[in-house]
Design a protein around this motif. Sequence first.
Motif, PDB file in Angstrom:
ATOM      1  N   GLN A 170       6.038 -11.604  -5.218  1.00 15.19           N
ATOM      2  CA  GLN A 170       5.670 -10.231  -5.574  1.00 15.19           C
ATOM      3  C   GLN A 170       4.361 -10.170  -6.380  1.00 15.19           C
ATOM      4  O   GLN A 170       3.764  -9.108  -6.480  1.00 15.19           O
ATOM      5  CB  GLN A 170       6.806  -9.554  -6.353  1.00 15.19           C
ATOM      6  CG  GLN A 170       7.049 -10.140  -7.725  1.00 15.19           C
ATOM      7  CD  GLN A 170       8.239  -9.510  -8.426  1.00 15.19           C
ATOM      8  OE1 GLN A 170       9.172 -10.189  -8.800  1.00 15.19           O
ATOM      9  NE2 GLN A 170       8.224  -8.208  -8.630  1.00 15.19           N
ATOM     10  N   THR A 171       3.945 -11.287  -6.962  1.00 18.70           N
ATOM     11  CA  THR A 171       2.727 -11.272  -7.795  1.00 18.70           C
ATOM     12  C   THR A 171       1.471 -11.668  -7.005  1.00 18.70           C
ATOM     13  O   THR A 171       0.385 -11.727  -7.569  1.00 18.70           O
ATOM     14  CB  THR A 171       2.868 -12.226  -8.996  1.00 18.70           C
ATOM     15  OG1 THR A 171       3.161 -13.534  -8.487  1.00 18.70           O
ATOM     16  CG2 THR A 171       3.982 -11.800  -9.937  1.00 18.70           C
ATOM     17  N   HIS A 172       1.616 -11.912  -5.715  1.00 23.10           N
ATOM     18  CA  HIS A 172       0.488 -12.414  -4.915  1.00 23.10           C
ATOM     19  C   HIS A 172      -0.725 -11.482  -4.935  1.00 23.10           C
ATOM     20  O   HIS A 172      -1.861 -11.925  -4.997  1.00 23.10           O
ATOM     21  CB  HIS A 172       0.971 -12.615  -3.464  1.00 23.10           C
ATOM     22  CG  HIS A 172      -0.116 -12.862  -2.471  1.00 23.10           C
ATOM     23  ND1 HIS A 172      -0.892 -14.001  -2.498  1.00 23.10           N
ATOM     24  CD2 HIS A 172      -0.576 -12.112  -1.423  1.00 23.10           C
ATOM     25  CE1 HIS A 172      -1.771 -13.949  -1.504  1.00 23.10           C
ATOM     26  NE2 HIS A 172      -1.604 -12.817  -0.850  1.00 23.10           N
ATOM     27  N   TRP A 173      -0.467 -10.166  -4.883  1.00 25.58           N
ATOM     28  CA  TRP A 173      -1.561  -9.188  -4.749  1.00 25.58           C
ATOM     29  C   TRP A 173      -1.295  -8.067  -5.765  1.00 25.58           C
ATOM     30  O   TRP A 173      -0.808  -6.998  -5.412  1.00 25.58           O
ATOM     31  CB  TRP A 173      -1.562  -8.648  -3.307  1.00 25.58           C
ATOM     32  CG  TRP A 173      -2.755  -7.858  -2.902  1.00 25.58           C
ATOM     33  CD1 TRP A 173      -3.708  -7.280  -3.689  1.00 25.58           C
ATOM     34  CD2 TRP A 173      -3.108  -7.523  -1.554  1.00 25.58           C
ATOM     35  NE1 TRP A 173      -4.632  -6.627  -2.928  1.00 25.58           N
ATOM     36  CE2 TRP A 173      -4.299  -6.763  -1.598  1.00 25.58           C
ATOM     37  CE3 TRP A 173      -2.543  -7.791  -0.300  1.00 25.58           C
ATOM     38  CZ2 TRP A 173      -4.915  -6.270  -0.458  1.00 25.58           C
ATOM     39  CZ3 TRP A 173      -3.161  -7.297   0.839  1.00 25.58           C
ATOM     40  CH2 TRP A 173      -4.341  -6.550   0.752  1.00 25.58           C
ATOM     41  N   PRO A 174      -1.608  -8.312  -7.037  1.00 29.95           N
ATOM     42  CA  PRO A 174      -1.170  -7.400  -8.097  1.00 29.95           C
ATOM     43  C   PRO A 174      -1.730  -5.982  -7.991  1.00 29.95           C
ATOM     44  O   PRO A 174      -1.129  -5.050  -8.507  1.00 29.95           O
ATOM     45  CB  PRO A 174      -1.685  -8.072  -9.387  1.00 29.95           C
ATOM     46  CG  PRO A 174      -2.072  -9.452  -9.005  1.00 29.95           C
ATOM     47  CD  PRO A 174      -2.370  -9.461  -7.542  1.00 29.95           C
ATOM     48  N   GLU A 175      -2.873  -5.812  -7.324  1.00 27.15           N
ATOM     49  CA  GLU A 175      -3.491  -4.466  -7.253  1.00 27.15           C
ATOM     50  C   GLU A 175      -2.904  -3.611  -6.119  1.00 27.15           C
ATOM     51  O   GLU A 175      -3.161  -2.403  -6.059  1.00 27.15           O
ATOM     52  CB  GLU A 175      -5.005  -4.566  -7.002  1.00 27.15           C
ATOM     53  CG  GLU A 175      -5.773  -5.423  -8.001  1.00 27.15           C
ATOM     54  CD  GLU A 175      -5.671  -6.923  -7.717  1.00 27.15           C
ATOM     55  OE1 GLU A 175      -5.364  -7.289  -6.559  1.00 27.15           O
ATOM     56  OE2 GLU A 175      -5.874  -7.724  -8.647  1.00 27.15           O
ATOM     57  N   LEU A 176      -2.155  -4.216  -5.231  1.00 30.93           N
ATOM     58  CA  LEU A 176      -1.647  -3.459  -4.080  1.00 30.93           C
ATOM     59  C   LEU A 176      -0.560  -2.468  -4.512  1.00 30.93           C
ATOM     60  O   LEU A 176       0.321  -2.810  -5.306  1.00 30.93           O
ATOM     61  CB  LEU A 176      -1.086  -4.427  -3.029  1.00 30.93           C
ATOM     62  CG  LEU A 176      -0.740  -3.821  -1.667  1.00 30.93           C
ATOM     63  CD1 LEU A 176      -1.983  -3.265  -0.972  1.00 30.93           C
ATOM     64  CD2 LEU A 176      -0.064  -4.851  -0.766  1.00 30.93           C
ATOM     65  N   ARG A 177      -0.640  -1.254  -4.001  1.00 32.25           N
ATOM     66  CA  ARG A 177       0.354  -0.229  -4.318  1.00 32.25           C
ATOM     67  C   ARG A 177       0.837   0.445  -3.030  1.00 32.25           C
ATOM     68  O   ARG A 177       0.103   0.507  -2.041  1.00 32.25           O
ATOM     69  CB  ARG A 177      -0.256   0.882  -5.197  1.00 32.25           C
ATOM     70  CG  ARG A 177      -0.651   0.428  -6.593  1.00 32.25           C
ATOM     71  CD  ARG A 177       0.572   0.142  -7.471  1.00 32.25           C
ATOM     72  NE  ARG A 177       0.168  -0.292  -8.794  1.00 32.25           N
ATOM     73  CZ  ARG A 177      -0.180  -1.529  -9.125  1.00 32.25           C
ATOM     74  NH1 ARG A 177      -0.185  -2.494  -8.203  1.00 32.25           N
ATOM     75  NH2 ARG A 177      -0.533  -1.834 -10.355  1.00 32.25           N
ATOM     76  N   VAL A 178       2.062   0.963  -3.116  1.00 31.26           N
ATOM     77  CA  VAL A 178       2.584   1.796  -2.033  1.00 31.26           C
ATOM     78  C   VAL A 178       2.974   3.124  -2.656  1.00 31.26           C
ATOM     79  O   VAL A 178       3.727   3.153  -3.633  1.00 31.26           O
ATOM     80  CB  VAL A 178       3.834   1.160  -1.373  1.00 31.26           C
ATOM     81  CG1 VAL A 178       4.295   1.993  -0.180  1.00 31.26           C
ATOM     82  CG2 VAL A 178       3.564  -0.277  -0.962  1.00 31.26           C
ATOM     83  N   ILE A 179       2.426   4.216  -2.116  1.00 32.69           N
ATOM     84  CA  ILE A 179       2.864   5.540  -2.568  1.00 32.69           C
ATOM     85  C   ILE A 179       3.828   6.065  -1.508  1.00 32.69           C
ATOM     86  O   ILE A 179       3.501   6.072  -0.314  1.00 32.69           O
ATOM     87  CB  ILE A 179       1.677   6.522  -2.701  1.00 32.69           C
ATOM     88  CG1 ILE A 179       0.645   5.984  -3.706  1.00 32.69           C
ATOM     89  CG2 ILE A 179       2.173   7.913  -3.133  1.00 32.69           C
ATOM     90  CD1 ILE A 179      -0.619   6.844  -3.792  1.00 32.69           C
ATOM     91  N   ILE A 180       5.012   6.455  -1.947  1.00 28.76           N
ATOM     92  CA  ILE A 180       5.992   6.988  -1.001  1.00 28.76           C
ATOM     93  C   ILE A 180       5.956   8.504  -1.143  1.00 28.76           C
ATOM     94  O   ILE A 180       6.289   9.038  -2.211  1.00 28.76           O
ATOM     95  CB  ILE A 180       7.412   6.435  -1.269  1.00 28.76           C
ATOM     96  CG1 ILE A 180       7.398   4.904  -1.169  1.00 28.76           C
ATOM     97  CG2 ILE A 180       8.428   6.993  -0.273  1.00 28.76           C
ATOM     98  CD1 ILE A 180       7.290   4.186  -2.467  1.00 28.76           C
ATOM     99  N   ALA A 181       5.522   9.181  -0.090  1.00 28.67           N
ATOM    100  CA  ALA A 181       5.459  10.646  -0.106  1.00 28.67           C
ATOM    101  C   ALA A 181       6.731  11.172   0.549  1.00 28.67           C
ATOM    102  O   ALA A 181       6.958  10.982   1.749  1.00 28.67           O
ATOM    103  CB  ALA A 181       4.222  11.122   0.646  1.00 28.67           C
ATOM    104  N   ILE A 182       7.566  11.807  -0.266  1.00 28.20           N
ATOM    105  CA  ILE A 182       8.866  12.281   0.224  1.00 28.20           C
ATOM    106  C   ILE A 182       8.707  13.697   0.780  1.00 28.20           C
ATOM    107  O   ILE A 182       8.264  14.608   0.071  1.00 28.20           O
ATOM    108  CB  ILE A 182       9.917  12.307  -0.917  1.00 28.20           C
ATOM    109  CG1 ILE A 182       9.944  10.981  -1.684  1.00 28.20           C
ATOM    110  CG2 ILE A 182      11.288  12.704  -0.398  1.00 28.20           C
ATOM    111  CD1 ILE A 182      10.692   9.861  -1.075  1.00 28.20           C
ATOM    112  N   THR A 183       9.109  13.851   2.048  1.00 28.44           N
ATOM    113  CA  THR A 183       9.033  15.167   2.685  1.00 28.44           C
ATOM    114  C   THR A 183      10.434  15.707   2.944  1.00 28.44           C
ATOM    115  O   THR A 183      10.618  16.873   3.238  1.00 28.44           O
ATOM    116  CB  THR A 183       8.301  15.077   4.033  1.00 28.44           C
ATOM    117  OG1 THR A 183       9.024  14.161   4.862  1.00 28.44           O
ATOM    118  CG2 THR A 183       6.880  14.577   3.863  1.00 28.44           C
ATOM    119  N   GLN A 184      11.410  14.811   2.885  1.00 28.60           N
ATOM    120  CA  GLN A 184      12.786  15.201   3.153  1.00 28.60           C
ATOM    121  C   GLN A 184      13.685  14.147   2.533  1.00 28.60           C
ATOM    122  O   GLN A 184      13.388  12.954   2.661  1.00 28.60           O
ATOM    123  CB  GLN A 184      13.017  15.195   4.663  1.00 28.60           C
ATOM    124  CG  GLN A 184      13.949  16.272   5.139  1.00 28.60           C
ATOM    125  CD  GLN A 184      14.025  16.287   6.658  1.00 28.60           C
ATOM    126  OE1 GLN A 184      14.547  15.372   7.253  1.00 28.60           O
ATOM    127  NE2 GLN A 184      13.482  17.313   7.275  1.00 28.60           N
TER     128      GLN A 184
END
Length: 333
Positions: A170-184
């Motif tokens: 999990q620490t391989h790419w510390p700057e990577l992010r995922v934004i989860i946009a909830i529509t339902q």
Amino acid sequence: MNTITTVAHPNIALIKYWGKRDEQLHLPTRSSISLTLEAFVTETTITSSSDESDHIIVNNSQAPDRIASPIITFINYCKNKYALSTPITIQTSNNFPTAAGLASSASGFAALAAALNVFFSLKLSPQELSILARQGSGSAARSVTGGFSMWHKGMLPDGSDSYAEQLFTQTHWPELRVIIAITQQDIKTQSSRHAMQQTIETSPDYAAWIETSEDRIAAMRNALITKNLPLLGELAEQDSLDMHQTMHTSKPPINFFVPATYRIMRTIKEIRTKQTIPCYFTIDAGPNVKILCLDEHVPALLKALNDIEGVLYCITSTIGPAVHTKDKEIHSV
Ligand code: PMV
């Protein structure tokens, strides 16, 4: 062991799995690569039952049939396979919407397989645990290993070579992010199990998508090694769009998108080209959208996403770990 609690996180495929070559054993038609979401958590506790039957409690209440039934099938499978007879109570809860296309089955079955492993002292290796979790839900194989994982499709008819392996922690790419946009956040109307089978059987685009698998897996591994977001993002976006194309052309057509899903896709493409912010989307069997980006661009992206009609809210996540017991170190199950 009288009580055990495990923790697992859902995963999002960058190169997708959609379709089984063996329905019974959950063997996929292609290998897949995923990242794990730190922000979303499933916690599962197993205790000995106070009576002679098994009990399943999901999010503090009796689970509706649609959610309970695959769990019961999985428990019966395990009891049969490992000759287990003790009645158990399973309490599982998610800090995110259940069965809404946010991979709650992946974290759910990873946490459950790991809890059964410890509770009944099955002493399964991570590989065997991944294979067991796969039996609950294909993508659960990847939540067992966490971080950035690859689920090998395998070749053997008994499925013993179809398991996930962690490519990077999990620490391989510390700057990577995922934004989860909830529509339902309601329970999905269509299960992926049936939708993928219908796609295999009726979509004229399915074979061509499978043909892309090996090249895309190799390219995605390369994008992860070199931490190349444009390469990772373009590939993930294309693979997701191609997967949905196979659904849209199946008979009858399957479409998990809602109007807000299309609006988010359009906005992300616009931001990428007009503001030159590297951001890419990927979508699973539901209308919610996951955006792949870097830490520094999260505030600007959240602002744009929250302005889109139909976006209920957004959650930002870093990369999460492998399944683990609550009170022990990661990888200790
Ligand atoms: O594991 P399942 O049966 O819920 O299928 C998951 C399929 C996708 O989420 C659409 C893709 C994937 O690889 O996770």
